[in-house]
Each structure stands twice: as structure tokens, then as C-alpha cells.
Design an enzyme around this catalytic site. Structure first.
Site, PDB file in Angstrom:
ATOM      1  N   ILE A  93       0.866  -1.126   0.012  1.00 33.82           N
ATOM      2  CA  ILE A  93      -0.068   0.179  -0.003  1.00 33.82           C
ATOM      3  C   ILE A  93       0.908   1.258   0.144  1.00 33.82           C
ATOM      4  CG2 ILE A  93      -1.645   1.346   1.130  1.00 33.82           C
ATOM      5  CD1 ILE A  93      -2.610  -1.462   0.088  1.00 33.82           C
ATOM      6  N   LYS A  94       0.660   2.024  -0.983  1.00 33.32           N
ATOM      7  CA  LYS A  94       1.355   3.361  -1.011  1.00 33.32           C
ATOM      8  C   LYS A  94       0.528   4.473  -0.012  1.00 33.32           C
ATOM      9  CE  LYS A  94       3.183   4.890  -5.161  1.00 33.32           C
ATOM     10  NZ  LYS A  94       3.178   5.090  -6.671  1.00 33.32           N
ATOM     11  N   ILE A  95       1.669   4.950   0.768  1.00 31.84           N
ATOM     12  CA  ILE A  95       0.698   5.973   1.807  1.00 31.84           C
ATOM     13  C   ILE A  95       1.719   7.230   1.635  1.00 31.84           C
ATOM     14  CG2 ILE A  95       0.503   6.553   4.100  1.00 31.84           C
ATOM     15  CD1 ILE A  95      -1.488   4.399   3.048  1.00 31.84           C
TER      16      ILE A  95
END
Length: 216
Positions: free
Chosen positions: A83-85
Site C-alpha cells: 500500500i502506497k501511503i
């Protein structure tokens, strides 16, 4: 240094996979939209089926609770999703929560050593300093990559450094020299990395010589 592909173009991903050199993919809704696709989930799932390595997919909501909930949903799409945060205070809160659930996070839009260090302490699996965008505003993006790598090594932090926003093949050379664990590159840059004019000259000469030999 591992090579990731930064794209949502399925054909490019399939072609790169045949080369046996791509370990993962980074993508986002903007890249999906660029390819004229509307179903973000379907595209991400297809990418995950082509490349067995880490596939970074980005959350597109604001607020720690909303990002966490969407991250959990995206992570359920395939076992190899990361997941890109974004590199914000709320992002750190999300990383901390997801890390406890064994959901891997790529801390994206990273522009400083402080941001990278905090992400690593929060439990991010990857941090992505954006080299090209830093270069655009007069900073040395690759110097930041080296600084992050050095600090992570010094403190034996397990977080991997992804050199992102790669613009040309020399960025890849510099990333490797700086010790980046990964460079995520556009398909066009990947193809440029393979090419060299002297290789083309050599191949043409060998073929020409072979044709002359075969006529004897």
C-alpha cells in the site's frame, strides 16, 4: 539493486516480465487513468497476476481512518500488494496501524531524510524518495537517496529504499551507486537502459560477417 516498473500499461508490464529483470511494479490511479482505464481494482489485480513480486497500489482518500480502511480493502485484492501511503503525519499513523496487521506499506512522495526515518520507525516496508521531482526544484535527489540508505544501514533498519521519479538511465546508474535497494522506472527508461550504440554496431557487423561467410 532490484528493478521495478512504474506504470499501469499492461502490455509494457507483460513485455518487461519476459525479460526476467522486473521484480515488482509501482502504480497509482493517475497512471491507470493515463492508460484510459476506469477500473482501478481490475488493473491492479491483473498486474498482480503478471508480476509475482511487490505491487504498490496507492490509497486515494484523506484522513487516517479512511486511508486505513481503504488500505485494508486494497490489500485484500492480492497477496503481493503493497500500500502506497503519502508522507504526512496521518500517513505515519496509517503505517503504524497497518504494520501491526502485517500489511506492507510504501511511504511515497518522500522528499527528506526526516520523512524517511520516521516512516521506517513507524514500520514502513519501503520508502520512496522522488528523485526527479527534487531535481526539478534544484535539489540533489540522488544525494537524498544515498543519505537515507546510509542512515538505514547505520541503524540496521529493515526498510528498503526505492529510488522513484526516475527520469533517465543515468538516474538508475546513480541510484545503484548510492546503494538504493530498488529503482522504479518507466518502461521507456527500462528500454533505454538496455540499448547502447556500440552494441548495435557490433551486432550489425557480426551479422554482416556471417552472411559473407555463409556465401563461401
Amino acid at each position: 539493486m532490484e528493478i521495478f516498473l512504474d506504470t499501469a500499461n499492461i502490455e509494457h508490464i507483460r513485455q518487461a516480465a519476459k525479460l526476467g529483470i522486473v521484480s515488482g511494479v509501482t502504480t497509482n490511479p493517475s497512471l491507470v487513468s493515463k492508460e484510459g482505464k476506469a477500473d482501478y481494482e481490475a488493473v491492479v489485480k491483473e498486474i498482480c497476476s503478471i508480476i509475482p513480486g511487490p505491487i504498490s497500489a496507492e490509497v486515494v482518500v484523506e484522513g487516517a481512518q479512511a486511508m486505513t480502511e481503504q488500505a485494508r480493502k486494497i490489500a485484500s485484492w492480492a497477496p503481493n500488494i503493497v500500500i502506497k501511503i503519502p508522507a504526512t503525519a496521518e500517513g505515519l499513523e496509517v503505517i503504524s496501524a497497518l504494520a501491526k496487521e502485517k500489511i506492507k506499506v510504501n511511504f511515497t512522495l518522500c522528499f527528506s531524510l526526516n520523512q524517511a526515518l520516521l516512516a521506517a520507525r513507524a514500520g514502513a516496508a519501503y520508502v520512496s524518495p522522488f528523485v526527479g521531482r527534487l531535481d526539478d526544484v534544484g535539489h540533489d535527489g540522488m544525494a537524498l537517496v544515498k543519505d537515507i540508505v546510509d542512515v538505514f544501514r547505520n541503524y540496521q533498519l529493515p526498510t528498503k529504499v526505492i529510488a522513484a521519479s526516475i527520469r533517465h538511465p543515468q538516474h538508475c546508474v546513480a541510484a545503484a551507486k548510492a546503494g538504493a535497494h530498488i529503482a522504479t522506472v518507466p518502461y521507456e527508461v527500462l528500454m533505454q537502459m538496455i540499448k547502447h550504440p556500440l552494441t548495435n554496431v557490433g551486432v550489425a557487423r557480426f551479422l554482416s560477417d556471417w552472411q559473407r561467410l555463409s556465401k563461401k
